[in-house]
Write an enzyme that holds these catalytic residues in place. Sequence first.
Site, PDB file in Angstrom:
ATOM      1  N   GLY A  67      49.402   3.946 -80.734  1.00  0.00           N
ATOM      2  CA  GLY A  67      49.093   4.795 -79.790  1.00  0.00           C
ATOM      3  C   GLY A  67      50.434   6.131 -79.756  1.00  0.00           C
ATOM      4  O   GLY A  67      51.644   5.493 -79.851  1.00  0.00           O
ATOM      5  N   GLY A  70      52.904  12.182 -74.970  1.00  0.00           N
ATOM      6  CA  GLY A  70      53.862  13.307 -74.830  1.00  0.00           C
ATOM      7  C   GLY A  70      55.334  12.835 -75.009  1.00  0.00           C
ATOM      8  O   GLY A  70      55.927  13.447 -75.571  1.00  0.00           O
ATOM      9  N   PHE A  71      55.371  11.594 -74.247  1.00  0.00           N
ATOM     10  CA  PHE A  71      56.850  11.116 -74.340  1.00  0.00           C
ATOM     11  C   PHE A  71      57.099   9.832 -74.637  1.00  0.00           C
ATOM     12  O   PHE A  71      57.875   8.908 -74.134  1.00  0.00           O
ATOM     13  CB  PHE A  71      57.257  11.110 -72.795  1.00  0.00           C
ATOM     14  CG  PHE A  71      57.444  12.715 -72.542  1.00  0.00           C
ATOM     15  CD1 PHE A  71      58.293  13.683 -72.659  1.00  0.00           C
ATOM     16  CD2 PHE A  71      56.698  13.143 -71.511  1.00  0.00           C
ATOM     17  CE1 PHE A  71      58.297  14.886 -72.461  1.00  0.00           C
ATOM     18  CE2 PHE A  71      56.507  14.481 -71.065  1.00  0.00           C
ATOM     19  CZ  PHE A  71      57.489  15.319 -71.557  1.00  0.00           C
ATOM     20  N   VAL A  74      53.803   4.183 -79.668  1.00  0.00           N
ATOM     21  CA  VAL A  74      53.457   2.733 -79.220  1.00  0.00           C
ATOM     22  C   VAL A  74      53.275   2.173 -80.764  1.00  0.00           C
ATOM     23  O   VAL A  74      52.575   2.609 -81.169  1.00  0.00           O
ATOM     24  CB  VAL A  74      52.254   2.342 -78.297  1.00  0.00           C
ATOM     25  CG1 VAL A  74      52.261   1.056 -78.112  1.00  0.00           C
ATOM     26  CG2 VAL A  74      52.467   3.239 -76.994  1.00  0.00           C
ATOM     27  N   LYS A  87      56.987   0.242 -76.966  1.00  0.00           N
ATOM     28  CA  LYS A  87      56.671   1.575 -76.627  1.00  0.00           C
ATOM     29  C   LYS A  87      58.250   2.118 -76.757  1.00  0.00           C
ATOM     30  O   LYS A  87      59.123   1.958 -76.019  1.00  0.00           O
ATOM     31  CB  LYS A  87      56.039   1.736 -74.999  1.00  0.00           C
ATOM     32  CG  LYS A  87      55.910   2.975 -74.776  1.00  0.00           C
ATOM     33  CD  LYS A  87      55.324   2.856 -73.186  1.00  0.00           C
ATOM     34  CE  LYS A  87      55.073   4.484 -72.990  1.00  0.00           C
ATOM     35  NZ  LYS A  87      54.456   4.431 -71.519  1.00  0.00           N
ATOM     36  N   ASP A 195      47.926   7.955 -61.957  1.00  0.00           N
ATOM     37  CA  ASP A 195      47.191   8.274 -63.135  1.00  0.00           C
ATOM     38  C   ASP A 195      46.104   7.471 -63.507  1.00  0.00           C
ATOM     39  O   ASP A 195      46.012   6.982 -64.697  1.00  0.00           O
ATOM     40  CB  ASP A 195      48.317   8.750 -64.375  1.00  0.00           C
ATOM     41  CG  ASP A 195      47.501   9.463 -65.389  1.00  0.00           C
ATOM     42  OD1 ASP A 195      46.593  10.253 -65.075  1.00  0.00           O
ATOM     43  OD2 ASP A 195      48.178   9.677 -66.548  1.00  0.00           O
TER      44      ASP A 195
END
Length: 348
Positions: A67, A70-71, A74, A87, A195
């Site tokens: 994965g 943006g920041f 993973v 991560k 979110d």
Amino acid sequence: MAKDRHRTYIIGGAVILALALLLAIWSTVAWCRWKCTCAHFGKDRGITRFHYHDLSIATNKFSDIIGQGGFSVVYSGILNNEQVAVKKIIKDSKGEFKDFLTERATIGNTRHMNVLKLEGWCCTISNFKYWFSHTLDDVMLFLVYELIANGNLHEHLSEKPEVLSWEKRYKIVKGLCSALHYLHHQCSPYILHRDIKPGNILLDNEFNAKLGDFGLSRVAKDGEEIALQTRAVGTALYMDPLCMKDGHVDFRRSSDVYSFGIVLLEIAHGENDPFLVHKLRTDLPETFVKDFADKKLDGKFIKTEMERVILLGLRCTEREENQRPSLITATYFLENGGELRPATAAPA
């Protein structure tokens, strides 16, 4: 001659001693600064700190990316005979690690079967220059989570060829509701996710929902509202319209409830269809369950459960936030039906 040699030895010894002393002082200061850096990122006690070497071995030198955002990036791995997701946190546009600090502060001490479990963290140096500059440019941070290998809700609703059965969907609905009820009403201080969307709802092999990605979440105390002097955050399709503005944004429990409602309607219908939702809100015919239910289910669902999910979704997404139910009410309604009272209503 002998005196000159002796003097040379004394001067040489003094220089060596001075250099050794300076090296010791520099090493001590550098080490103390490093400990302060680690302490800054590792304020929460009781969360395991892993060594970078162990994470490198666990992920086969960070070779398997599963994965990317943006920041963060993973990676999958095996650590202590357990599958994990490692991560790596990337600095934001201001050169800060806010996502790391946010996730540590929110998810670090949570314990719920429907909330992604944080296994630990890691802080290491990416460049030898750190010992001279002591800047965050030369620091790497990682969060280690349990690995949920069955994908996320978005993939199962929209990308996979297999139809997600109603039994599994209703299980996911109740699991997500339980997770949010826990964050909003059983954590102290309570946690706002900010979110909630199908892509952030992971599914294990038994299709238990695991709410993840707490990079935008915030911790708040009862009686306090979170006011953000920033642009709106979250994903537009699932965001509370009251939060979709620049500047001062008041984000409350009801904003999470709105996003939860949109996800419920997508689970019932199979896709996010604002036009159809608006039509139902304007005119709710007696056949609304049949009309709205995902056609891919081919009528294979329990009508009472489908009706509860649709009605709850509609109430959670009311334009007026004081008309939305709390997660306490939502949990009871999914199990027992009955009246959906707004969160602001006085108890019966």
